[in-house]
Design a protein around this motif. Structure first.
Motif, short mmCIF file in Angstrom:
data_model
loop_
_atom_site.label_atom_id
_atom_site.label_comp_id
_atom_site.label_asym_id
_atom_site.label_seq_id
_atom_site.Cartn_x
_atom_site.Cartn_y
_atom_site.Cartn_z
N LEU A 1 -1.46 6.20 -3.18
CA LEU A 1 -0.04 6.40 -2.92
C LEU A 1 0.25 7.88 -2.72
N PRO A 2 0.87 8.22 -1.60
CA PRO A 2 1.12 9.65 -1.37
C PRO A 2 2.10 10.21 -2.40
N LEU A 3 1.80 11.43 -2.86
CA LEU A 3 2.60 12.09 -3.87
C LEU A 3 4.04 12.25 -3.41
N VAL A 4 4.19 12.44 -2.09
CA VAL A 4 5.53 12.65 -1.51
C VAL A 4 6.44 11.46 -1.81
N LEU A 5 5.81 10.26 -1.88
CA LEU A 5 6.60 9.07 -2.18
C LEU A 5 6.66 8.82 -3.69
N LEU A 6 5.53 9.04 -4.34
CA LEU A 6 5.42 8.69 -5.75
C LEU A 6 6.40 9.49 -6.61
#
Lengths: 359, 270
Positions: free
Chosen positions: B14-19
């Motif tokens: 999961l990309p950090l930008v979303l998480l």
């Protein structure tokens, strides 16, 4: 008290236009391919769909005659068995059967007692308290049947009553349904696409294609003398239309064949695929109907193999062959002949096996 | 086991930008509720819960929300039936209008009710002169305001259930001689019962939490129109502890409602 229906229903580009009568005690089957308009006809007679024009009446009691008269379904003396039965899932079997009696104002306890008796006639006393989901397909069908019969309707409508059953139960349930229908003294209209259902259950068949009646008659009559390609396929016969002169019939679709009894004018010629024999070489015997053919399809049936044949284009022949010919042969014969698609062979037909009747 | 491993790997990707915003969002929703529970005066909670003030507001809230739900059921189920089954011209427009109270600021709803049912209102003035009935600033007014705001929840839920129900069962009932009313009672209603229950619970919860329309249309008269949400607002000024206690009660009710709808909602969303 005859049910008389002159149904004209227009829905989009589909047009239903057929006339039906059902006498008391008679079982009439409306037989036709999917989309022929059978169910539309049944819905119109049941009052679930108004006719666009025409008339539905039981003797002189008019049910539907646009634009003036329309009796809704709940005010017609009918019983309907739907294709997937539509038993009310929140009610037990006995409550389902009692529903119609209650709707007609019968007191609850009396209605239940009568419903229980109806269930008894189809051997479902033990299932009276079961919910429809807990019933097997055959049981659900019987509940649906007595639910429709409990109000003692003048007309019983059956919409593909056996279609939802698997093949093994179908045979048994069909025979049972036949017994119940023979005990019922009202009028029965059965809608089905299964020729066997129609042949076994009905006294008279009405064959519908594209919203029109194409043939009508008793099961034997229909089975022996089909009048359309569809009916011929249903009853498994080769059917040709042509013009007879003496014992020779020139077929409309090309080819000609010899018949046993002389005739004249436009006729139908029908014969069972089993009457056709196949030989690797031209036979030397008597049959006058001998054609060089090519195998175009082979299909395994229960105990026989159906071979589809088309005329051999390379053969110079004294008699032109019919455009399509079906032959039923044994599996052993398939092995003997080493049958493969594209193979050339000779087909013969005895003139005495043909049925000829005027169009 | 392999399933769990695969899930973990997907989680790791999961990309950090979303998480990061996702976790922030979760915290944003949960932290205030946790704070409410943490700040609640648990030791004195029982005594405060049974105090005159709280008891009165709680009783009034339950009575009003339940009455509003009954009104919504009596009017909303037939309305849902009309929208789902009857062939009315402009049905799409009617459906859109029905949902207006869903998105309308409740205060605006309250003002609208005041203009129509107020003592000088379009209908209100006749109610007053002919029957001597005046709705604003009464308990009945609270019920009217709550029903106005909550009804769309019921209508939408029941209409959805009606659309999902197979109308051929109604045809089967008709062929058995049942008229439309009998068919509706004995066949349609039982088949959409779960939808009605879910709609009623949602409707009740919405009515219980109603604030804007109530305070506008019915005012804030302790014992007569001061429901729980109004009491919370009122108590914040005078006795914040009471406000917290009332809030905890409302939170508990919300959790219970959610639990009731769990089957239909959470499992449906999964």
């Amino acid at each position: 008290m005859t049910l008389y229906a002159d149904l004209k229903v227009t829905r989009g580009s589909f047009e239903l236009d057929l006339e039906l009568t059902v006498e008391p005690g008679e079982v009439v089957a409306l037989l036709g391919p999917n989309g022929a308009g059978k169910t539309t006809a049944l819905r119109a007679i049941a009052g679930l769909l108004p006719v666009t024009a025409g008339q539905i009446r039981l003797d002189d009691e008019v049910w539907d005659e646009p634009p003036r008269v329309f009796r809704s379904a709940d005010r017609r003396p009918i019983g309907v068995v739907f294709q997937d039965y539509l038993l009310f899932n929140h009610l037990s079997a006995v409550e389902n059967v009692a529903f119609g009696l209650r709707a007609r104002g019968m007191e609850k306890r009396v209605a239940r007692a009568e419903a229980a008796q109806w269930l008894d006639t189809v051997g479902l006393t033990d299932q009276a308290r079961s919910r429809p989901r807990a019933l097997s397909g055959g049981q659900a069908q019987r509940v649906a049947l007595v639910r429709a019969l409990a109000t003692q309707p003048s007309l019983l409508l059956l919409d593909e009553p056996l279609a939802a059953l698997d093949a093994s139960t179908k045979l048994h349930v069909r025979a049972e349904l036949g017994q119940h229908l023979s005990r019922y003294d009202g009028r029965t209209l059965l809608v089905t696409h299964d020729p066997l259902d129609a042949m076994v259950l009905a006294d008279r068949l009405v064959i519908v294609e594209n919203g029109r009646v194409v043939q009508e008659g008793g099961p034997t009559e229909i089975a022996r003398r089909p009048r359309t390609e569809y009916v011929a396929q249903l009853v498994g016969l080769n059917l040709y239309r042509g013009v007879a002169e003496g014992t020779t019939v020139v077929l409309d679709g090309g080819g000609s064949l010899t018949i046993a009894t002389p005739s004249s004018g436009p006729v139908y010629v029908a014969f069972p695929p089993a009457a056709v024999s196949l030989y690797p070489e031209r036979p030397t015997g008597t049959p006058r109907n001998t054609w060089p053919m090519v195998v175009s399809g082979i299909e395994q049936h229960a105990h026989t193999v159906r071979v589809r044949l088309t005329p051999d284009p390379s053969a110079t022949q004294d008699r032109a062959a019919p455009a399509v010919l079906l032959a039923d042969i044994t599996t052993a014969a398939v092995a003997d002949l080493h049958l493969t698609p594209g193979q050339r062979l000779h087909a013969t037909l005895k003139a005495t096996e043909t049925q000829t009747y005027p169009t | 086991m392999s399933d769990r491993r695969r899930q973990r790997r997907i989680g790791g990707r999961l990309p950090l930008v979303l998480l990061l915003p996702a976790l922030l969002g979760l915290a944003f929703l949960l932290v205030p509720l946790i704070g409410l529970l943490a700040q609640a005066p648990w030791s004195t909670l029982p005594s405060r819960l049974f105090s005159e003030e709280v008891g009165q507001a709680l009783r009034l809230s339950l009575v009003c929300a339940s009455s509003a739900t009954v009104i919504c059921l009596l009017l909303g189920v037939p309305l849902a039936w009309l929208l789902a089954r009857a062939e009315v011209p402009g049905r799409g427009l009617i459906r859109a209008l029905v949902t207006v109270p869903l998105v309308l600021p409740p205060v605006v709803g309250g003002v609208a009710l005041l203009l129509v049912l107020g003592r000088r209102g379009l209908i209100g003035q006749h109610l007053d002169t002919w029957f001597g009935i005046s709705l604003p600033f009464t308990t009945a007014g609270v019920i009217v305001a709550e029903a106005f705001v909550a009804m769309p929840f019921l209508v939408i839920s029941v209409e959805g259930a009606l659309r999902a129900a197979d109308p051929r069962y109604e045809e089967a009932a008709a062929t058995l001689g049942a008229g439309r009313w009998l068919t509706f009672r004995r066949v349609t209603l039982p088949s959409i019962a779960p939808g009605i229950v879910a709609g009623a619970v949602l409707c009740w919860a919405r009515a219980l939490g109603e604030f804007g329309a109530t305070i506008t249309f019915a005012g804030n008269l302790p014992g007569r129109t001061t429901t729980m949400p109004l009491a919370v607002y009122l108590a914040l000024e005078t006795d914040p502890d009471v406000a917290v206690v009332l809030s905890v009660v409302l939170l508990a009710v919300s959790v219970v409602v959610l639990a009731c709808l769990r089957e239909r909602w959470i499992s449906g969303l999964r």
